[in-house]
Scaffold this motif. Structure first.
Motif, PDB file in Angstrom:
ATOM      1  N   LEU A   1       0.819  -1.216   0.000  1.00 14.16           N
ATOM      2  CA  LEU A   1       0.000   0.000   0.000  1.00 14.16           C
ATOM      3  C   LEU A   1       0.852   1.265   0.000  1.00 14.16           C
ATOM      4  CD1 LEU A   1      -2.925   1.016   0.051  1.00 14.16           C
ATOM      5  CD2 LEU A   1      -2.824   0.976   2.531  1.00 14.16           C
ATOM      6  N   PHE A   2       0.561   2.123  -0.980  1.00 16.60           N
ATOM      7  CA  PHE A   2       1.308   3.381  -1.123  1.00 16.60           C
ATOM      8  C   PHE A   2       0.333   4.545  -1.268  1.00 16.60           C
ATOM      9  CE2 PHE A   2       4.137   0.038  -2.270  1.00 16.60           C
ATOM     10  CZ  PHE A   2       5.412   0.482  -1.925  1.00 16.60           C
ATOM     11  N   LEU A   3       0.786   5.725  -0.879  1.00 21.49           N
ATOM     12  CA  LEU A   3      -0.047   6.924  -1.017  1.00 21.49           C
ATOM     13  C   LEU A   3       0.708   7.993  -1.797  1.00 21.49           C
ATOM     14  CD1 LEU A   3      -2.461   8.851  -0.149  1.00 21.49           C
ATOM     15  CD2 LEU A   3      -1.056   9.445   1.825  1.00 21.49           C
ATOM     16  N   LEU A   4       0.018   8.586  -2.776  1.00 18.84           N
ATOM     17  CA  LEU A   4       0.547   9.777  -3.438  1.00 18.84           C
ATOM     18  C   LEU A   4      -0.293  10.953  -2.937  1.00 18.84           C
ATOM     19  CD1 LEU A   4       2.383  11.193  -5.462  1.00 18.84           C
ATOM     20  CD2 LEU A   4       0.757  10.608  -7.266  1.00 18.84           C
ATOM     21  N   PRO A   5       0.275  11.767  -2.033  1.00 20.08           N
ATOM     22  CA  PRO A   5      -0.526  12.834  -1.425  1.00 20.08           C
ATOM     23  C   PRO A   5      -0.787  13.991  -2.384  1.00 20.08           C
ATOM     24  CG  PRO A   5       1.709  12.829  -0.523  1.00 20.08           C
ATOM     25  CD  PRO A   5       1.646  11.714  -1.519  1.00 20.08           C
TER      26      PRO A   5
END
Lengths: 266, 91
Positions: free
Chosen positions: A84-88
């Motif tokens: 799981l990754f987030l691109l803010p």
């Protein structure tokens, strides 16, 4: 090649960000590789809902404007292995800082690497919306059982169809079974009848959403949360599994417990 | 049975979801019709096509619009007739 799914609604406050966080987390728990993209530039929120707000270095606009490479801006959520990754979103820019073409290129690049790219769309129908849907293969329209939210969902569905979105499905959020029972809230059939669209799932109102958002831990991690269970079901449907709708009211009868034990209730 | 109980306990109003559904139905008819201005133009062209089979009309004067009324929404077409075609008889 992965799939890009935009989570949208038209009206604000119906639960787009909560839905994005929970579906992404549930998919990651199913060992899918997921990246969450916060497209709400200027009003970023997905980071706090996920509890990742202290780890932001670069953001979406830094990527599209070439300040950093895509890989550098992705925040790895350490709770879920490499899944799981987030691109803010950028907080200091506005929605015009990105173009639909840039978003399309960005989601394309992410799809090459991940199974699911979930894009959290801003409220409204202006450029932020057009950016968020630009690279999506599929849309989930979130509504609540209220006149204003359903009306806006109808408008969004019209716009998605006009832009030739290949697949559009409805998620009914924050339904309150007791109010439905006494006829003071529209139920699933009423809303489907009005909007004439496929349903991907129904999420009951659940106080645990507030508690988990306070903590920055998505509700799908709580095995006892009804909303968490509903989101886990929806994540399974996203992957193509057939999962029956769960009963709206919590049942504590013997048969229900047996069913849950064998996985039918989830 | 529930209805009777409801009345006994003083609940005579329709459940509010019925009101919500009816209001949504009306507002969406209007929303959807006004989404594209081309929509009415399309209807107008097709209506003209059908009517001219039966009568000679003033195509320039045709007006098609959506009217919002208290409890309903109507498609109103105003079609000025120049003259009737003789060959067409009522069956």
């Amino acid at each position: 090649m992965g799939e890009a799914i935009v989570i949208t609604s038209g009206k604000g406050g119906v639960g787009k960000t909560t839905t994005t966080a929970n579906l992404g987390t549930a998919l990651a728990l199913m060992e899918r590789r997921v990246v969450l993209v916060d497209a709400d530039i200027g009003l970023r929120n997905l980071d706090v809902v996920m509890g990742l707000e202290n780890r932001i270095v670069y953001d979406l606009v830094d990527v599209t404007s070439g300040v950093c490479r895509l890989k550098q801006a992705l925040i790895k959520d350490k709770r879920f292995n490499e899944n799981l990754f987030l691109l803010p979103a950028a907080q200091t820019k506005d929605k015009t800082a990105v173009t639909p073409e840039q978003m399309k290129a960005l989601t394309g690049e992410l799809k090459a690497e991940y199974d699911y790219v979930l894009v959290d769309c801003p409220a409204g129908i202006e450029q932020g919306f057009r950016n968020a849907i630009a690279g999506a293969d599929r849309a989930i329209v979130v509504t609540t059982p209220e006149v204003s939210a359903v009306r806006d969902a109808d408008r969004i569905i019209g716009l998605l169809e006009a832009s030739e979105m290949p697949e559009v499905q409805l998620l009914i959020n924050r339904i309150r079974p007791s109010m439905v029972k006494r006829g003071d809230m529209m139920d699933i059939d009423d809303i489907i009848d009005i909007l004439a669209i496929d349903l991907i799932g129904v999420v009951p109102e659940d106080d645990k959403i507030v508690v988990s958002t306070n903590r920055g831990e998505p509700t799908v991690l709580d095995a006892n949360s009804r909303a968490g269970q509903a989101f886990r079901n929806i994540a399974r449907r996203i992957t193509g599994e057939q999962v029956p709708l769960m009963p709206l009211e919590a049942e504590h009868g013997f048969m229900e417990r047996v069913k849950q034990l064998f996985g039918f209730g989830r | 049975m529930l209805d009777i109980l409801g009345r006994v306990f003083g609940r005579e109003e329709a459940p509010s979801k019925e009101i919500a559904k009816e209001r949504l139905r009306l507002v969406l008819v209007h929303d959807r019709a006004t989404v594209s201005p081309q929509f009415l133009e399309l209807i107008k062209e097709e209506v003209i096509g059908v009517i001219t089979n039966y009568m000679d009309i003033d195509e320039e004067g045709v007006e098609v619009s959506i009217h919002n009324m208290e409890r309903s929404v109507a498609l109103v077409a105003n079609i000025p007739i120049r003259r009737m075609k003789r060959a067409v008889k009522a069956v």
